[in-house]
Motif scaffolding. Structure first.
Motif, PDB file in Angstrom:
ATOM      1  N   SER A 137      21.307   1.795 -19.569  1.00  0.00           N
ATOM      2  CA  SER A 137      22.243   0.624 -19.749  1.00  0.00           C
ATOM      3  C   SER A 137      21.448  -0.358 -20.739  1.00  0.00           C
ATOM      4  O   SER A 137      20.317  -0.166 -21.206  1.00  0.00           O
ATOM      5  N   ALA A 140      19.172  -2.502 -19.586  1.00  0.00           N
ATOM      6  CA  ALA A 140      17.679  -1.763 -19.584  1.00  0.00           C
ATOM      7  C   ALA A 140      16.956  -1.657 -20.683  1.00  0.00           C
ATOM      8  O   ALA A 140      15.504  -1.765 -21.090  1.00  0.00           O
ATOM      9  N   TYR A 424      27.734   1.032 -10.738  1.00  0.00           N
ATOM     10  CA  TYR A 424      28.215   1.674 -11.940  1.00  0.00           C
ATOM     11  C   TYR A 424      29.202   2.291 -12.106  1.00  0.00           C
ATOM     12  O   TYR A 424      29.193   2.904 -13.114  1.00  0.00           O
TER      13      TYR A 424
ATOM     14  N   ARG B  59      16.567  12.744 -14.359  1.00  0.00           N
ATOM     15  CA  ARG B  59      16.815  11.572 -14.490  1.00  0.00           C
ATOM     16  C   ARG B  59      15.445  10.679 -14.917  1.00  0.00           C
ATOM     17  O   ARG B  59      14.386  11.245 -14.539  1.00  0.00           O
ATOM     18  N   ALA B  60      15.793   9.830 -15.437  1.00  0.00           N
ATOM     19  CA  ALA B  60      14.618   8.795 -15.990  1.00  0.00           C
ATOM     20  C   ALA B  60      14.825   7.555 -16.109  1.00  0.00           C
ATOM     21  O   ALA B  60      14.399   6.489 -16.975  1.00  0.00           O
ATOM     22  N   GLY B  61      15.444   6.898 -14.899  1.00  0.00           N
ATOM     23  CA  GLY B  61      15.714   5.515 -14.685  1.00  0.00           C
ATOM     24  C   GLY B  61      17.250   5.331 -15.653  1.00  0.00           C
ATOM     25  O   GLY B  61      17.587   5.966 -16.235  1.00  0.00           O
ATOM     26  N   PHE B  62      17.728   4.069 -15.269  1.00  0.00           N
ATOM     27  CA  PHE B  62      18.821   3.878 -16.071  1.00  0.00           C
ATOM     28  C   PHE B  62      18.853   2.235 -16.071  1.00  0.00           C
ATOM     29  O   PHE B  62      19.179   1.901 -17.329  1.00  0.00           O
ATOM     30  N   CYS B  63      18.887   1.471 -15.319  1.00  0.00           N
ATOM     31  CA  CYS B  63      19.000  -0.026 -15.201  1.00  0.00           C
ATOM     32  C   CYS B  63      17.773  -0.819 -15.560  1.00  0.00           C
ATOM     33  O   CYS B  63      17.857  -2.006 -16.092  1.00  0.00           O
ATOM     34  N   LEU B  64      16.811  -0.295 -15.033  1.00  0.00           N
ATOM     35  CA  LEU B  64      15.478  -1.203 -15.112  1.00  0.00           C
ATOM     36  C   LEU B  64      15.444  -2.470 -14.582  1.00  0.00           C
ATOM     37  O   LEU B  64      14.657  -3.060 -14.555  1.00  0.00           O
ATOM     38  N   CYS B  68      20.429   0.345 -10.142  1.00  0.00           N
ATOM     39  CA  CYS B  68      21.022   1.614  -9.975  1.00  0.00           C
ATOM     40  C   CYS B  68      20.329   2.442  -9.093  1.00  0.00           C
ATOM     41  O   CYS B  68      20.924   3.535  -8.631  1.00  0.00           O
ATOM     42  N   ASP B  70      18.083   4.770  -9.473  1.00  0.00           N
ATOM     43  CA  ASP B  70      17.875   5.960  -9.787  1.00  0.00           C
ATOM     44  C   ASP B  70      16.538   6.165 -10.254  1.00  0.00           C
ATOM     45  O   ASP B  70      16.107   7.183 -11.284  1.00  0.00           O
TER      46      ASP B  70
END
Lengths: 465, 120, 378
Positions: A137, A140, A424, B59-64, B68, B70
């Motif tokens: 995002s 992010a 999301y 996956r490498a994360g998304f929202c930090l 999310c 993830d």
């Protein structure tokens, strides 16, 4: 120290809205509880970097540095006067009680007034391939830089729309990251109504234009009016590029190993939902938001909403809304000093918020939610990242089961049923369902929130009474 | 600036003078900087954080920002950690895939695994 | 007011009992059927329950019905064209005490002549076969061919299948009152429409009291709300649906793992049912107590995450037996409600039996103990 009979006020969130709400409560002589999920105060926008990091305010927050510094300083000064609980999740809400958990320890907090300042997350529209590793995002991308001094990749494309698109791209360029392109789905020429709104805050609008100039000078490819095609790459290795139709309808491809994706923000409304607040459809941004009066009162007595968790007005608007909602709460509780502050300040605060709201509308019109994009989203595109539900599965669900309502489609397809609880995919799923059954998006409803607000560790203990 | 591993996904742009910490990722020794989140530590060594449960890849994360969900990984003892909101500690041992012995291998589990294999 | 729609059978209530009955009435007997549902089909008790396809642990007088239902579950894909995620991986009941182990053993003996074979397990046997339980679990009883299915899908799938067979399913049709006229029942809906039929089935779950009362048959019926939850996906390992058998209400947990890995669970204390507003709310302290009990039951759950809780509204009768069969007072009137939180497994059997009864006036499955007449004069 407040008297034993002082009203019990709980603030959720220690971002701009929550800090200003807490400050107003302390000014009125209360000692509120402040719950926050973060390790440190500041929220997302004024997120503090970890101890041991050395970059100064100007570097971290740019033009907003003085505001960030003021918010942090003011909260530091409040620390002894509020019951501050960091790294604490408000996981559930029942009438008059907030249910929290910190490191496996639950607690029930009874309240007379609850100020929900829960902030926002990025608002996402799925693009085919957005589930691939390396797609983040926009928020992010900014957090990686602000809180960890990292870029999300060695070559980054920013795709989406909204002020954050240009801000983050410019921050990346300034920090020395390689930005391959900024691809905006908004048309090059915003509608006139948008300009009128943007002029409500001319300095901010000008700042936006400066960012675009900065990016251009840095040689970053800027495209407006694009239509996303795919986030290229493989499921195994992640992102390798982005392809879009440009404004002329030609396919353009940009190589990269990371993408920052986002269309403005969406309010974190789970607690408002659990508080049984009424929601209303907001047509400019095409999303459901809690119904509020101009001071931040929700439809549930005792529950007040402020900041981006209620209306996306940005940090300045959040500060004003937080203060106003806190004073309104005190006034409603019959708290004399609070009522006096409310009487003397509410008119100014409301005026400030009205200006912010005009600007918000301007932004929403200038950088619209890409509603036309959903019809063309290929069937194989993942919509719900948690449950890997594709656009095709959602459409089949509408065709075969006749779901004409998002919660029904959720029950059948699992869209929005995963760990993120539809944060999301919810807006996009509603658009896809609406398109598939040819209804206006407001007629297919909104995903209802269910507890826990975020995943609850199963080793959470019982509440000791 | 310390050289990131060539396979690193994240690129450190500043704040590289922090003390180093040793940790273990999927059984291999790794290094992070004090104040790193676990997500940054993982993506300074590799290009993924976990695998989707449903077969659509890494996956490498998304929202930090802890929304999310993830980026959940495992400690070697099976405990869960949300990588984006966990600060790395010296000696941390994390797994990006569920521990192999998450459930004890029993005749019934073996039967189910073979059934799952047979169906796909 | 439009002219009344007439059919052979009118069903009020689009839960599993109503939709399965509508389906079998069309499929086996070809009667014309209209089903009226106040909201959307398959919600509340039908859509929010645990999804157990379980025969053991029932009242013995439910066994013939449960066996009949289990036979339908085995043909579910052939009947509906979809499997409702039914998996016959077994249903296991375990317990913490030797006293309860004796209860399980006794039950196994009692159900054997009724056609249900249970396999008894010692603690060591459970450990060798599943290995997930805590040391406190001392014995178990497995029904090898039972299992679990997805309740979210079941009611709507039966309704769609009934529609394909020619039934008329009307959603958002709230029945305000029912009158009798010239051998027909006339159901007046909130939107002014009137539906008529010579035979009527009331299958409105926890809300059935009012309509039954209007025919002079009051039933002691209470609305309750189960406390349900689901974890994130975990590595797949647990085939059977598993319940903890205990006289202590807070201990009575049950769980199952779906093939995507999530653990679905329920049990313990009930939450808050608001039948007037058609809402049910999970009590957070119930959830936390369930987590405590789940950790005690299966220590491996301690590291998982709970991602969602929910509830729904179920109808409970005073004697914990369902109300099912013909009215004791009014000819042509039938009931199927009050399944006390364990109706899901037997719902396809209820549908078959009710269809048989409506079409032929009799059924080969004994259901006398469930007659509404037992409450007459109470």
């Amino acid at each position: 120290m407040s008297a034993p009979s002082a009203p019990r006020v709980v603030v959720v969130g220690a971002g701009p809205a929550g800090v200003r709400a807490a400050q107003a409560l302390v000014e009125a002589g209360l000692r509120p509880v402040v719950i926050d999920e973060g390790r440190r105060d500041g929220g997302q926008i004024y997120r503090r970097q970890p101890e041991g990091f050395t970059r100064g305010y100007a570097k971290l927050y740019g033009s907003e540095a003085p505001k960030a510094e003021a918010l942090h300083r003011d909260f530091d000064a409040l620390r002894g006067k509020v019951d501050y609980r960091s790294e604490t999740l408000a996981w559930n809400l029942t009438p008059g009680e907030l249910h929290t958990v910190r490191a496996g320890e639950p607690q029930v907090l009874p309240f007379d007034a609850l100020l929900v300042c829960s902030g926002a997350t990025d608002r996402l529209a799925p693009v085919n391939g957005w589930h691939r590793a390396g797609c983040y995002s926009l928020g992010a991308a900014q957090i990686a830089l602000k809180a960890q001094a990292c870029a999300i990749g060695s070559k980054v494309v920013f795709l989406g729309s909204g002020p954050l698109l240009y801000l983050v791209a410019a921050q990346y360029v300034q920090a020395g990251a390689q930005v391959a392109a900024v691809l905006d789905t908004a048309p090059a020429r915003p509608p006139l109504a948008a300009l009128a709104g943007l002029l409500a805050r001319p300095r901010l609008a000008l700042r936006g234009l400066q960012l675009i100039r900065q990016l251009r000078r840095a040689g970053v490819a800027l495209r407006k009016g694009v239509r996303p095609l795919e986030i290229l790459g493989s499921d195994e290795h992640g992102v390798a590029g982005v392809s879009v139709f440009d404004a002329h309808g030609d396919v353009q491809r940009f190589d990269c190993d990371a993408v920052g994706l986002g269309w403005h923000l969406r309010a974190e409304t789970q607690l408002a939902d659990l508080a049984r607040c009424e929601f209303a459809f907001e047509p400019t941004s095409r999303q459901w938001l809690p119904r509020l009066d101009e001071d931040g009162r929700s439809s549930t007595p005792g529950v007040y909403l402020a900041g981006d968790g209620a209306r996306i007005l940005g940090a300045d608007g959040a500060e004003a809304a937080g203060r106003l909602a806190a004073l309104a709460a005190l006034s409603d509780l019959g708290h004399a000093p609070g009522r006096a502050l409310y009487q003397s300040q509410h008119a100014d605060l409301r005026r400030t918020l009205a200006t912010m709201d005009r600007f918000r509308r301007g932004l929403a019109l200038a950088f619209p939610w890409p509603q036309a994009q959903f019809a063309g989203l290929p069937d194989q595109a993942v919509v719900c990242r948690c449950e890997a539900v594709t656009a095709g599965e959602l459409r089949r669900c509408v065709d075969q089961t006749g779901s004409r309502e998002v919660n029904r489609a959720k029950a059948f397809s699992r869209v929005g049923m995963g760990r993120c609880q539809g944060r999301y995919c919810g807006h996009a799923a509603a658009e896809i369902i609406a398109h598939a059954c040819r209804l206006p998006v407001e007629d297919v409803g909104r995903l209802r929130a269910q507890a826990p607000v975020k995943p609850l560790p199963m080793d959470t203990r019982e509440v000791l009474s | 600036m310390p050289a990131d591993s060539p396979t690193a996904r994240f690129v450190r742009l500043a704040e590289t003078g922090r003390p180093k910490l040793a940790l273990r990722i999927d059984g291999r020794p790794a290094e992070a900087l004090e104040g790193d989140t676990l997500l940054v530590a993982l993506l300074s060594h590799g290009r993924r954080v976990r695998d989707s449960e449903f077969g659509d890849g890494a996956r490498a994360g998304f929202c930090l920002m802890g929304a999310c969900q993830d980026c959940w990984v495992w400690r070697e003892n099976g405990e869960r950690l949300r990588a984006c909101s966990t600060v790395v500690e010296a000696g941390m041992a994390v797994l990006t895939r569920p521990p192999a012995d998450y459930w004890p291998m029993t005749p019934d589990l073996a039967a189910h695994l073979s059934r799952a294999g047979g169906e796909s | 007011m439009s002219a009344p729609t007439r059919s052979d059978v009118l069903i009020v209530g689009g839960g599993l009992m109503g939709t399965t009955t509508a389906f079998f009435l069309r499929r086996y007997y070809g009667l014309s059927v209209t089903l009226l549902e106040r909201e959307l089909v398959g919600r509340q008790a039908s859509g929010t329950n645990f999804g157990n396809v379980r025969r053991q642990g029932r009242d013995l007088d439910q066994l013939p019905l449960a066996n009949r239902a289990r036979a339908v579950w085995g043909r579910i894909k052939e009947l509906l064209g979809e499997d409702l995620e039914f998996v016959p991986y077994g249903h296991l009941r375990v317990c913490y005490t030797e006293a309860q182990a004796a209860v399980l053993e006794q039950h196994a003996q009692a159900v054997k002549p009724l056609g249900l074979d249970l396999e008894l397990f010692t603690a060591e046997g459970l450990r060798r076969r599943w290995g997930i339980f805590s040391d406190g679990v001392v014995a178990g009883s497995l029904s090898p061919v039972d299992g679990h299915a997805n309740p979210r899908l079941a009611g709507p799938a039966f309704a769609r299948a009934a529609e394909r067979e020619g039934a008329r399913i009307v959603e958002h049709a709230e029945v305000l009152h029912i009158e009798q006229e010239g051998g027909d029942f006339l159901a007046y809906a909130a939107d002014g429409k009137v539906y008529r039929a010579p035979q009527l089935l009331i299958a409105t779950g926890a809300w059935s009291k009012r309509l039954a009362e209007s025919f002079g048959e009051p039933v002691p019926l209470e609305a309750r709300a189960p406390t349900m939850g689901v974890t994130e996906p975990l590595p797949y390992a647990v085939g059977p649906s598993i319940g903890l058998s205990s006289p202590i209400e807070t201990e009575g947990l049950y769980f199952r793992q779906i093939d995507r890995g999530n653990i679905v669970f329920g049990g313990g204390l009930k939450s808050i049912a608001d039948p007037v507003n058609i809402r049910a709310y999970v009590k957070p302290d119930n959830t936390l107590r369930q987590l405590r009990e789940l950790r005690r039951f299966v220590p491996g759950f301690a590291h998982a995450q709970l991602i969602r809780v929910w509830s729904g509204i179920e109808g409970y009768t005073a004697d914990w037996k369902p109300v099912m069969g013909p009215s004791a007072r009014v000819s042509g009137l039938h009931y199927a409600f009050g399944f006390n939180g364990e109706g899901f497994a037997i719902s396809p059997g209820v549908g078959e039996v009710m269809a048989e009864l409506l079409a032929t006036g009799r059924t080969s499955t004994p259901i006398e103990p469930f007659s509404i007449g037992r409450f007459a004069g109470a």
